[in-house]
Design an enzyme around this catalytic site. Structure first.
Site, PDB file in Angstrom:
ATOM      1  N   PHE A 132      43.299  21.605 -20.534  1.00  0.00           N
ATOM      2  CA  PHE A 132      43.133  23.071 -19.860  1.00  0.00           C
ATOM      3  C   PHE A 132      44.351  23.268 -18.907  1.00  0.00           C
ATOM      4  O   PHE A 132      44.732  22.407 -18.293  1.00  0.00           O
ATOM      5  CB  PHE A 132      42.060  22.858 -19.028  1.00  0.00           C
ATOM      6  CG  PHE A 132      41.359  24.158 -18.410  1.00  0.00           C
ATOM      7  CD1 PHE A 132      40.740  25.054 -19.070  1.00  0.00           C
ATOM      8  CD2 PHE A 132      41.770  24.432 -17.315  1.00  0.00           C
ATOM      9  CE1 PHE A 132      40.306  26.389 -18.697  1.00  0.00           C
ATOM     10  CE2 PHE A 132      41.334  25.638 -16.704  1.00  0.00           C
ATOM     11  CZ  PHE A 132      40.667  26.620 -17.601  1.00  0.00           C
ATOM     12  N   ASP A 203      39.656  14.424 -16.399  1.00  0.00           N
ATOM     13  CA  ASP A 203      39.045  15.777 -15.931  1.00  0.00           C
ATOM     14  C   ASP A 203      37.716  15.970 -16.618  1.00  0.00           C
ATOM     15  O   ASP A 203      37.640  15.914 -17.890  1.00  0.00           O
ATOM     16  CB  ASP A 203      39.980  16.872 -16.331  1.00  0.00           C
ATOM     17  CG  ASP A 203      39.581  18.086 -15.895  1.00  0.00           C
ATOM     18  OD1 ASP A 203      38.506  18.436 -15.542  1.00  0.00           O
ATOM     19  OD2 ASP A 203      40.387  19.181 -15.764  1.00  0.00           O
ATOM     20  N   TYR A 228      30.598  24.337 -11.051  1.00  0.00           N
ATOM     21  CA  TYR A 228      30.129  25.687 -11.424  1.00  0.00           C
ATOM     22  C   TYR A 228      29.592  25.505 -12.914  1.00  0.00           C
ATOM     23  O   TYR A 228      28.831  26.548 -13.487  1.00  0.00           O
ATOM     24  CB  TYR A 228      30.764  26.679 -11.186  1.00  0.00           C
ATOM     25  CG  TYR A 228      32.363  26.747 -11.551  1.00  0.00           C
ATOM     26  CD1 TYR A 228      32.906  26.832 -12.844  1.00  0.00           C
ATOM     27  CD2 TYR A 228      33.098  26.477 -10.502  1.00  0.00           C
ATOM     28  CE1 TYR A 228      33.870  27.051 -13.337  1.00  0.00           C
ATOM     29  CE2 TYR A 228      34.701  26.347 -10.899  1.00  0.00           C
ATOM     30  CZ  TYR A 228      35.058  26.746 -12.247  1.00  0.00           C
ATOM     31  OH  TYR A 228      36.164  26.706 -12.717  1.00  0.00           O
ATOM     32  N   LYS A 229      29.978  24.330 -13.497  1.00  0.00           N
ATOM     33  CA  LYS A 229      29.550  24.480 -15.137  1.00  0.00           C
ATOM     34  C   LYS A 229      28.233  24.032 -15.229  1.00  0.00           C
ATOM     35  O   LYS A 229      27.221  24.324 -14.872  1.00  0.00           O
ATOM     36  CB  LYS A 229      30.698  23.803 -15.751  1.00  0.00           C
ATOM     37  CG  LYS A 229      32.028  24.415 -15.661  1.00  0.00           C
ATOM     38  CD  LYS A 229      33.116  23.778 -16.574  1.00  0.00           C
ATOM     39  CE  LYS A 229      34.395  24.003 -16.307  1.00  0.00           C
ATOM     40  NZ  LYS A 229      34.857  25.528 -16.951  1.00  0.00           N
ATOM     41  N   ARG A 377      33.208  30.680 -28.348  1.00  0.00           N
ATOM     42  CA  ARG A 377      32.735  29.422 -27.620  1.00  0.00           C
ATOM     43  C   ARG A 377      31.402  29.685 -27.229  1.00  0.00           C
ATOM     44  O   ARG A 377      30.948  30.363 -26.442  1.00  0.00           O
ATOM     45  CB  ARG A 377      33.787  29.077 -26.520  1.00  0.00           C
ATOM     46  CG  ARG A 377      33.794  27.468 -26.052  1.00  0.00           C
ATOM     47  CD  ARG A 377      34.846  27.366 -25.123  1.00  0.00           C
ATOM     48  NE  ARG A 377      34.415  28.118 -23.704  1.00  0.00           N
ATOM     49  CZ  ARG A 377      35.048  27.618 -22.535  1.00  0.00           C
ATOM     50  NH1 ARG A 377      35.387  26.703 -22.254  1.00  0.00           N
ATOM     51  NH2 ARG A 377      34.553  28.191 -21.455  1.00  0.00           N
TER      52      ARG A 377
HETATM   53  C1  LIG Z   1      38.986  21.390 -18.158  1.00  0.00           C
HETATM   54  C2  LIG Z   1      38.709  22.053 -16.934  1.00  0.00           C
HETATM   55  N1  LIG Z   1      39.648  21.831 -15.838  1.00  0.00           N
HETATM   56  C3  LIG Z   1      39.820  22.563 -14.662  1.00  0.00           C
HETATM   57  C4  LIG Z   1      39.126  23.852 -14.804  1.00  0.00           C
HETATM   58  C5  LIG Z   1      39.424  24.911 -13.761  1.00  0.00           C
HETATM   59  O1  LIG Z   1      39.123  24.267 -12.349  1.00  0.00           O
HETATM   60  P1  LIG Z   1      39.070  25.363 -11.175  1.00  0.00           P
HETATM   61  O2  LIG Z   1      39.006  26.732 -11.411  1.00  0.00           O
HETATM   62  O3  LIG Z   1      37.844  24.810 -10.344  1.00  0.00           O
HETATM   63  O4  LIG Z   1      40.237  24.859 -10.151  1.00  0.00           O
HETATM   64  C6  LIG Z   1      38.406  24.444 -16.027  1.00  0.00           C
HETATM   65  C7  LIG Z   1      37.991  25.525 -15.877  1.00  0.00           C
HETATM   66  O5  LIG Z   1      37.234  26.093 -16.928  1.00  0.00           O
HETATM   67  C8  LIG Z   1      38.513  23.640 -17.042  1.00  0.00           C
HETATM   68  O6  LIG Z   1      37.761  23.814 -18.042  1.00  0.00           O
END
Ligand SMILES: Cc1ncc(COP(=O)(O)O)c(C=O)c1O
Length: 418
Positions: A132, A203, A228-229, A377
């Site tokens: 990501f 992560d 939030y997911k 997705r």
């Molecule tokens: C794998 C991954 N890491 C981090 C994040 C983003 O995290 P944040 O916006 O809480 O910093 C996301 C967001 O979709 C994600 O999919």
């Protein structure tokens, strides 16, 4: 596993899967708009019915009446640890190893800084180009900030194992890939990292609450994840981070704010880190969001993660089979592993017109999302999705493709959030 055995599915046969679904009742615990099929719980989880009442209580009674006393009398000040301990149960960590704070990006910065400090003689952070982007961006920012000549080395996920050499300070990877849903081998890669003297930072944004995890069995050093997911904590919910107890005393993270101080209310001028995981806090907890997150986490703790995983795989398998059997002529290309062992809780299909097709689908009440350049997705959240929703989503997608309703300027106009 609830079997999705035959390719000759019908709406009626799919309904039988719902009849026998041990998680079916959990759906009643969420607000879901009528007529909407929500296939985006991997981006923003649905609203638990318990959340508005709890937030109202926090706002009216705890904040409104207790005012500042809420920090002591309503357990606000302990909330980051308390909710962290609950999340620990979902991911196979121990009490005192997880804390809720900040965003995933910021937690990645803190934990990556810790990992690099624990390997001061090494300069390589190993990751994948399809990680990501925020993970890569945060690593780039930290490298610049440190100014010690660290290198962010990016290799394909199938090259990670051979790339774990004794130059690597930290393996920094996402467990379930945000585009494809591919799951990386957490125990295997962590073991290889340790054999080479490196640390492993995972992560868990697309894994926590989506599938069973056992950070302890895998001997993971550090981890971060999203609220939030799949944890259903609400838009912008605080994130969490995990630091194995064995590493906690060795390093204090660089965002040394007062909430991570050993004694914040002594107001001394010099920073001294708190014992344990609390040193990974920075500023004041976002209490309203934290209260909402706790409702989502409590709900997940009522359901068995093994059952969630079984249903998740049954849903994603059904979706793939239905798309490939009923939508064969429309040129959708599966971008998710067929092998269920390495498949997360989502299915992605690639199509050159993926953005417009997804917009048309959302217009028709089936909400998924789009990831550039061409990936549609679809997230599958077993707590509130039915098998018949999968059938209906594919039926609507087929209509949109057959009638080419996506081919309109309104569906091609890019929005800020895709
Ligand atoms: C794998 C991954 N890491 C981090 C994040 C983003 O995290 P944040 O916006 O809480 O910093 C996301 C967001 O979709 C994600 O999919």
């Amino acid at each position: 596993m609830q079997m999705v055995a035959t390719l000759r599915h019908t709406r009626a046969s799919v309904r039988l899967l719902d009849r026998d679904d041990p998680l079916a009742e959990m759906r009643e615990r969420f607000f879901l708009p009528r007529g909407v099929i929500y296939l985006d719980g991997n981006s923003l989880g649905a609203l638990p019915k318990a959340t508005p009442g709890r937030l109202n209580e926090v706002i009216q009674r705890e904040w409104g009446e207790r005012l500042i006393r809420g920090w002591n009398d309503s357990g606000w000040i302990e909330a980051p640890q308390r909710v962290g301990d609950k999340i620990a149960r979902l991911i196979g960590a121990r009490p005192g190893e997880v804390i809720v704070a900040d965003s995933t990006s910021i937690n990645l910065f803190k934990t990556l800084a810790a990992a690099l400090a624990l390997r001061p003689d090494r300069r390589v952070i190993l990751s994948t180009p399809d990680n990501f982007p925020t993970d890569l961006y945060m690593a780039q920012g930290l490298i610049k900030q440190l100014g010690l000549g660290h290198e962010l080395r990016l290799v394909r996920s199938d090259e990670l194992e051979e790339s774990l050499t004794d130059e690597v300070a930290t393996l920094m990877v996402t467990h379930s890939n945000y585009q494809s849903g591919l799951i990386l081998d957490m125990p295997g890669l962590t073991r290889k990292a340790h054999e080479q003297g490196a640390l492993a930072l995972w992560d868990l944004a697309h894994s926590a609450g989506a599938l069973p995890l056992d950070l302890h069995a895998a001997d993971v050093d550090l981890a971060v994840g999203c609220g939030y997911k799949y944890l259903n904590g609400g838009p912008g919910a605080p994130a969490f981070l995990y630091v194995a107890r064995r590493h906690q005393a060795s390093f204090s993270q660089p965002l040394s704010g007062w909430m991570g101080h050993a004694q914040p209310f002594t107001f001394v001028p010099n920073y001294a880190p708190a014992e344990g995981i609390a040193r990974y806090l920075c500023g004041t907890p976002t209490m309203l969001s934290l209260a909402a997150l706790e409702c989502g986490v409590d709900l997940l703790l009522e359901a068995d993660m093994a059952r969630i995983r079984e249903k998740s795989l049954a849903l994603t398998t059904l979706f793939i089979e239905l798309v490939e059997s009923r939508l064969r002529r429309f040129g959708l290309e599966l971008a998710t592993p067929r092998d269920t062992v390495v498949r997360g809780s989502q299915v992605s299909f690639r199509h050159p017109e993926g953005y417009a097709i997804m917009q048309a689908l959302i217009h028709d009440g089936v909400i998924g999302d789009f990831r550039a350049p061409d990936t549609m997705r679809f997230g599958f959240t077993p707590l509130y999705l039915r098998y018949v929703d999968v059938w209906e989503a594919v039926t609507r997608l087929r209509r949109i493709l057959a009638e080419k309703t996506w081919d309109q300027p309104a569906f091609k106009r890019r929005q800020k959030v895709t």
